[in-house]
Design a protein around this motif. Structure first.
Motif, PDB file in Angstrom:
ATOM      1  N   UNK A 196     -11.251 -25.871 -76.082  1.00 39.70           N
ATOM      2  CA  UNK A 196     -12.508 -25.111 -76.116  1.00 39.70           C
ATOM      3  C   UNK A 196     -12.264 -23.677 -76.567  1.00 39.70           C
ATOM      4  N   UNK A 197     -11.298 -23.024 -75.934  1.00 38.41           N
ATOM      5  CA  UNK A 197     -11.036 -21.609 -76.226  1.00 38.41           C
ATOM      6  C   UNK A 197     -10.464 -21.423 -77.631  1.00 38.41           C
ATOM      7  N   UNK A 198      -9.480 -22.227 -77.995  1.00 37.79           N
ATOM      8  CA  UNK A 198      -8.868 -22.080 -79.326  1.00 37.79           C
ATOM      9  C   UNK A 198      -9.873 -22.396 -80.419  1.00 37.79           C
ATOM     10  N   UNK A 199     -10.657 -23.452 -80.242  1.00 38.80           N
ATOM     11  CA  UNK A 199     -11.674 -23.794 -81.230  1.00 38.80           C
ATOM     12  C   UNK A 199     -12.713 -22.701 -81.375  1.00 38.80           C
ATOM     13  N   UNK A 200     -13.144 -22.143 -80.253  1.00 38.27           N
ATOM     14  CA  UNK A 200     -14.141 -21.073 -80.271  1.00 38.27           C
ATOM     15  C   UNK A 200     -13.621 -19.832 -81.010  1.00 38.27           C
ATOM     16  N   UNK A 201     -12.400 -19.431 -80.703  1.00 41.66           N
ATOM     17  CA  UNK A 201     -11.837 -18.226 -81.314  1.00 41.66           C
ATOM     18  C   UNK A 201     -11.639 -18.398 -82.821  1.00 41.66           C
ATOM     19  N   UNK A 202     -11.175 -19.580 -83.237  1.00 45.15           N
ATOM     20  CA  UNK A 202     -10.955 -19.820 -84.670  1.00 45.15           C
ATOM     21  C   UNK A 202     -12.284 -19.828 -85.421  1.00 45.15           C
ATOM     22  N   UNK A 203     -13.269 -20.544 -84.876  1.00 46.81           N
ATOM     23  CA  UNK A 203     -14.580 -20.613 -85.529  1.00 46.81           C
ATOM     24  C   UNK A 203     -15.235 -19.237 -85.602  1.00 46.81           C
ATOM     25  N   UNK A 204     -15.104 -18.469 -84.549  1.00 51.70           N
ATOM     26  CA  UNK A 204     -15.726 -17.127 -84.528  1.00 51.70           C
ATOM     27  C   UNK A 204     -15.036 -16.196 -85.518  1.00 51.70           C
TER      28      UNK A 204
END
Length: 428
Positions: free
Chosen positions: A231-239
């Motif tokens: 969740x966190x890694x996906x969110x940071x990369x997408x953002x």
């Protein structure tokens, strides 16, 4: 015949297949869909997508009548919880307990429960599911009502989206999914997706930990850590990749929904190729075992990554939280991942032969179907009969395939005392 139907593997596949057929016949009733070009293959596609909690559609949900939407919602609910779990609960409710064969079947499907725990987990699953969906409906009702939607529609929307989100189905009454909805609604739906996708066994184990002070199982710890990381890694990369295009809430939401839910709060087709690739990885991983979601599962991903790291370190044992992971589990994890990628590769190849919408679009759509995710780059509605039939098969295979493979491998545990001389081969 009795022996055939007592086999949990056969019963699992047959019940899902029958539910899809019944659902497709109901959706074929005149007046259920307002579009004149709605055919039986579309009804079968929708029923399969609902039962397999995928979310891909050839026609938007808004094109169905009220009763058509109710049928879809019922199919989502039954598919999400798993018809095997539902029938087991009915037997448990009527008889007061499961017989030994019933307990063995449930224990085999779960893979983490002992035979003695099966009675409790079935009751817990039903209670947990109803409780979360009711709470989710209440929270969503206020969210829709604050968006100036009338009382009756807010009530209906809240129930529909609570069930669709908890079951990780991704079906949306709004044609644009959740693009124009408030941050409050997106966060509530994201939480429902997590609670439905984390796995009933994890929730059961956590509740038992707080109630009985039992030790958390390694399975539970792995699922929680892997879910948080994804969740966190996906969110940071997408953002970071979509800087200025998406909000942090949208990045958070897409990181969660990409792993099997299928809702979208942004235009997926308009994202950068890097973002699409990240979403693809999340779709492959999927949810957790014993959940309403698909994919290879978080535990499989964890075991594969850790086994690769251990190999690079030169270690031949996989130890997690002071517990050694059996070698059979490692082999199964790699087998599941290989077969999953094989399905995506073959499906993409076949679809490109019949409906060439470009490699990226086709690859993404096939991965979404196999992972029972439901995110789309917009080509599903343009497919012909062969393309739709292929995705129907892939959705069904993606839903029941991992469970079938797990049960098949579970039944093939063979121990032998015969050992052959070792001989190394050259790799790499």
């Amino acid at each position: 015949m009795k022996k055939f139907f007592r086999n949990p593997l056969n019963l699992f596949v047959i019940t899902f297949g029958l539910l899809i057929i019944i659902g497709s016949l109901l959706l074929s009733i005149p007046g259920i869909n307002y579009r004149s070009n709605f055919t039986y293959i579309d009804a079968l596609f929708t029923a399969t997508s609902a039962v397999c909690v995928t979310g891909l559609t050839t026609f938007p949900v808004s094109s169905f009548s009220f009763w058509g939407q109710i049928i879809i919602l019922l199919l989502i609910e039954l598919g999400g919880i798993g018809i095997m779990t539902l029938t087991t609960f009915i037997v448990l409710f009527l008889r007061g307990e499961l017989d030994l064969k019933g307990r063995i079947s449930v224990a085999k499907i779960s893979g983490t429960l002992s035979i003695a725990e099966t009675d409790n987990i079935i009751v817990f699953i039903i209670g947990y599911m109803i409780t979360i969906e009711v709470i989710g409906s209440i929270l969503l009702f206020f969210g829709f009502y604050m968006e100036n939607i009338n009382l009756s529609d807010s009530f209906y929307y809240s129930i529909f989206y609570s069930i669709s989100a908890f079951c990780n189905a991704g079906f949306s009454i709004f044609d644009e999914s959740l693009v124009n909805q408030s941050a409050y609604i997106k966060v509530v739906i994201a939480i429902l997706i997590i609670l439905g996708g984390i796995g009933f066994y994890v929730v059961f184990d956590v509740m038992r930990f707080f109630r009985l002070k039992n030790r958390l199982k390694s399975h539970t710890k792995i699922v929680i850590i892997t879910t948080f990381f994804l969740i966190i890694s996906g969110m940071l990369i997408l953002y970071a990749v979509e800087a200025g295009k998406v909000t942090i809430v949208d990045a958070f939401f897409q990181s969660i929904t990409a792993r099997t839910a299928g809702f979208n709060s942004v235009d997926i087709a308009g994202l950068h190729n890097v973002s699409i690739f990240v979403i693809f990885i999340l779709m492959v991983v999927g949810a957790s075992p014993g959940s309403t979601g698909g994919g290879i599962k978080t535990t499989t991903f964890f075991v594969i990554v850790l086994s690769v790291l251990n190999t690079l370190k030169g270690s031949d044992r996989l130890v997690v939280f002071k517990r050694e992971i059996p070698y059979q589990n490692i082999l199964r994890a790699h087998a599941i991942f290989f077969l999953y990628i094989l399905f995506i590769s073959v499906g993409t190849t076949i679809l490109l032969l019949y409906d060439d919408f470009g490699f990226i679009n086709t690859f993404f759509e096939v991965a979404s179907a196999v992972g029972t995710v439901g995110l789309s780059l917009g080509i599903t509605s343009k497919l012909d009969g062969i393309g739709k039939s292929l995705l129907i098969f892939l959705m069904f295979a993606g839903r029941v395939g991992p469970s079938i493979l797990f049960m098949l491998l579970l039944n093939k545990d063979k121990k032998t005392h015969l050992k052959y001389p070792e001989e190394k081969i050259i790799l790499g």
